[in-house]
Design an enzyme around this catalytic site. Structure first.
Site, PDB file in Angstrom:
ATOM      1  N   ASP A   1      31.977  67.486  35.680  1.00 55.55           N
ATOM      2  CA  ASP A   1      31.958  68.266  34.435  1.00 55.55           C
ATOM      3  C   ASP A   1      30.531  68.546  34.004  1.00 55.55           C
ATOM      4  O   ASP A   1      30.205  69.659  33.588  1.00 55.55           O
ATOM      5  CB  ASP A   1      32.706  67.533  33.314  1.00 55.55           C
ATOM      6  CG  ASP A   1      32.510  68.256  31.983  1.00 55.55           C
ATOM      7  OD1 ASP A   1      32.913  69.429  31.909  1.00 55.55           O
ATOM      8  OD2 ASP A   1      31.923  67.679  31.046  1.00 55.55           O
TER       9      ASP A   1
ATOM     10  N   SER B   1      37.163  70.573  30.783  1.00 58.06           N
ATOM     11  CA  SER B   1      35.881  69.923  30.535  1.00 58.06           C
ATOM     12  C   SER B   1      36.030  68.808  29.500  1.00 58.06           C
ATOM     13  O   SER B   1      35.605  67.667  29.712  1.00 58.06           O
ATOM     14  CB  SER B   1      34.884  70.988  30.055  1.00 58.06           C
ATOM     15  OG  SER B   1      33.732  70.402  29.535  1.00 58.06           O
TER      16      SER B   1
ATOM     17  N   LYS C   1      36.499  64.105  30.764  1.00 57.14           N
ATOM     18  CA  LYS C   1      35.704  62.953  30.334  1.00 57.14           C
ATOM     19  C   LYS C   1      36.606  61.900  29.677  1.00 57.14           C
ATOM     20  O   LYS C   1      36.401  60.697  29.829  1.00 57.14           O
ATOM     21  CB  LYS C   1      34.629  63.411  29.341  1.00 57.14           C
ATOM     22  CG  LYS C   1      33.585  64.305  29.997  1.00 57.14           C
ATOM     23  CD  LYS C   1      32.693  65.014  28.987  1.00 57.14           C
ATOM     24  CE  LYS C   1      33.302  66.253  28.421  1.00 57.14           C
ATOM     25  NZ  LYS C   1      32.434  67.365  28.085  1.00 57.14           N
TER      26      LYS C   1
ATOM     27  N   ARG D   1      28.018  76.671  33.631  1.00 55.33           N
ATOM     28  CA  ARG D   1      28.739  77.565  32.703  1.00 55.33           C
ATOM     29  C   ARG D   1      27.833  77.967  31.547  1.00 55.33           C
ATOM     30  O   ARG D   1      27.817  79.117  31.118  1.00 55.33           O
ATOM     31  CB  ARG D   1      30.001  76.868  32.186  1.00 55.33           C
ATOM     32  CG  ARG D   1      31.079  76.739  33.259  1.00 55.33           C
ATOM     33  CD  ARG D   1      32.184  75.782  32.808  1.00 55.33           C
ATOM     34  NE  ARG D   1      32.798  76.173  31.569  1.00 55.33           N
ATOM     35  CZ  ARG D   1      33.236  75.312  30.639  1.00 55.33           C
ATOM     36  NH1 ARG D   1      33.138  74.016  30.813  1.00 55.33           N
ATOM     37  NH2 ARG D   1      33.782  75.761  29.534  1.00 55.33           N
TER      38      ARG D   1
ATOM     39  N   HIS E   1      38.197  62.360  20.202  1.00 56.19           N
ATOM     40  CA  HIS E   1      37.170  63.352  20.492  1.00 56.19           C
ATOM     41  C   HIS E   1      37.301  64.520  19.518  1.00 56.19           C
ATOM     42  O   HIS E   1      38.404  64.880  19.126  1.00 56.19           O
ATOM     43  CB  HIS E   1      37.353  63.859  21.927  1.00 56.19           C
ATOM     44  CG  HIS E   1      36.332  64.870  22.341  1.00 56.19           C
ATOM     45  ND1 HIS E   1      35.045  64.515  22.668  1.00 56.19           N
ATOM     46  CD2 HIS E   1      36.400  66.218  22.460  1.00 56.19           C
ATOM     47  CE1 HIS E   1      34.361  65.607  22.981  1.00 56.19           C
ATOM     48  NE2 HIS E   1      35.165  66.646  22.863  1.00 56.19           N
TER      49      HIS E   1
HETATM   50  N1  URA Z   1      32.859  70.911  24.929  1.00 56.87           N
HETATM   51  C1  URA Z   1      32.956  70.412  26.189  1.00 56.87           C
HETATM   52  O1  URA Z   1      32.876  69.199  26.395  1.00 56.87           O
HETATM   53  N2  URA Z   1      33.150  71.275  27.197  1.00 56.87           N
HETATM   54  C2  URA Z   1      33.266  72.602  27.017  1.00 56.87           C
HETATM   55  O2  URA Z   1      33.467  73.324  27.972  1.00 56.87           O
HETATM   56  C3  URA Z   1      33.142  73.105  25.721  1.00 56.87           C
HETATM   57  C4  URA Z   1      32.956  72.220  24.681  1.00 56.87           C
END
Ligand code: URA
Length: 430
Positions: free
Chosen positions: A164, A186, A190, A171, A85
């Site tokens: 999330d 967050s 995932k 957010r 990621h």
């Molecule tokens: N990327 C994400 O997946 N979550 C966040 O909170 C910020 C960047």
């Protein structure tokens, strides 16, 4: 958990008290199933922005968010399963290169991807420029492809870490994104739900990235590494410089095209360097940091780019996902060029401005829209030489106006600093 308990939790966080694991689980569950509304969660998010979370709390939050939906299970698929990621940056086409590259070197890459966030482009958007290619794979097809082809890049389904998705949307609307524990939870929730036992996370730092300063990016990287290890993952986290765009292209088609160049053996440059570093981290496993392992991984990765096996692996992945690389029309010449108005050294490229102009053009353009950087940071240029190539049959003039000031030329410029700012490795603790 009811509204009164959520309000109490927010108050205790404001007062600096740590939460129990069960309290965090109940909060996440309550918000996910609708027992708690936005107005109930928001005071807690604000309290976290102010007071932070401990590592244990961040771990509990990440775990609860991951468990809010489907958890993938890779038992039964032979090999080392790795997911990767990036926190995202301008011109960041690393996944398109590193995923088939690492697979060509022997690991199995199960890459779950998202769309672009803000001014940073998403891997799925770039990959889907290949005619016919699907990224909405079912869990069954995703797992089968990783097992058989060695790699797959698929969109994370709505059933993966749905908490999330809901929390991020709140957010985003309420200015509560910029908190290191919330971002770490967050990003990782995932990946934890994706089930891969080894995770490589590329945290981008700089003005072309989501995290603009190196200190915050490094703290985020350490938090991600510690939380991932606490949740049983082998963690390899890189902090890489993103002060200027990573590659020479901004825009989905141009970035895909540039990634193909690297997979065809183009060596050198920032995109090549980060892609090979990420692929190396995917191979290094529990022995990361040992010089002989690192140098062997580096040699393997470079060789797989030179001898074409990484490119062949991309072909196989694209075919398995229904795509036709032969039908991808590589971009020709740009519609417009912008020229240097003085001689000197390229001292600064404003990636954010370029990316915002490109996204606007992509939204308005039916053909190829994008910007090619014809001079990189630190390179000399003479007055009248081309600096930027602008693509977009109907949008080039508008894009050109927007990016006219995005490249700064000075008489002399300091050499750019290191590209890989930190490498953090943690073995699983659970
Ligand atoms: N990327 C994400 O997946 N979550 C966040 O909170 C910020 C960047």
């Amino acid at each position: 958990m009811g509204a009164a308990a959520a309000a109490q939790l927010a108050a205790s966080k404001r007062a600096g008290t740590s939460h129990e694991r069960g309290e965090i689980e109940a909060l996440v569950k309550g918000y996910s199933d609708g027992t708690l509304g936005d107005d109930d969660l928001l005071p807690w998010l604000r309290a976290v922005m102010q007071s932070g979370l401990t590592l244990e709390e961040t771990t509990s939050l990440t775990d609860a968010m991951a468990r809010s939906g489907t958890m993938l299970d890779w038992r039964g698929v032979v090999g080392t399963i790795v997911d990767k990621h990036s926190t995202g940056g301008v011109g960041d086409a690393v996944s398109l290169i590193a995923v088939p590259l690492a697979a060509a070197c022997g690991v199995k890459v199960a890459k779950l991807s998202g769309r672009g966030l803000g001014h940073t482009g998403g891997t799925l958007d770039k990959l889907e420029r290949i005619p016919g290619l699907r990224t909405d794979l079912s869990v069954r097809d995703f797992k089968a492809q990783v097992g058989e082809v060695g790699c797959a890049i698929a969109g994370a389904s709505d059933r993966l870490a749905p908490a999330d998705k809901k929390m991020y949307a709140l957010r985003h609307r309420t200015g509560t994104v910029a908190s290191i524990p919330l971002i770490a939870a967050s990003v990782l929730s995932k990946k934890i739900a994706g089930g891969a036992p080894t995770l490589v996370i590329d945290v981008k730092a700089g003005r072309s990235a989501f995290m603009e300063d190196v200190d915050s990016a490094t703290r985020l990287a350490e938090t991600i590494a510690d939380v991932g290890a606490a949740l049983g993952r082998s963690m390899h986290v890189l902090v890489t410089d993103m002060d200027v765009p990573l590659g020479a292209s901004v825009g989905d088609v141009l970035e895909l095209d540039e990634a193909l160049d690297v997979l065809h053996g183009r060596e050198g440059g920032r995109l090549y360097d980060v892609s090979t570093a990420v692929a190396q981290a995917m191979l290094a496993g529990p022995h990361a940091g040992r010089p002989e392992i690192e140098s062997r991984a580096q040699a393997t990765v470079r060789h797989a780019l030179r001898d074409g096996t990484a490119r062949l692996r991309l072909d196989a992945m694209v075919r398995a996902q229904g795509g036709d690389l032969e039908a991808f029309q590589r971009p020709g010449q740009p519609e417009m060029l912008l020229f240097a108005d003085r001689s000197g050294v390229v001292a600064w490229i404003d990636g954010k401005t370029i990316a915002e102009a490109v996204i606007a053009a992509e939204n308005a353009e039916s053909g190829i829209a994008g910007v090619r950087l014809l001079r990189q940071i630190g390179e000399t240029v003479r007055e009248g030489e081309p600096l930027l190539g602008i693509y977009g049959a109907g949008t080039a003039a508008v894009t050109a106006d927007r990016v006219r000031e995005a490249v700064r030329i000075t008489e002399s410029a300091p050499q750019p600093g290191p590209l890989i700012l930190a490498r953090i490795h943690r073995e699983p603790r659970a």
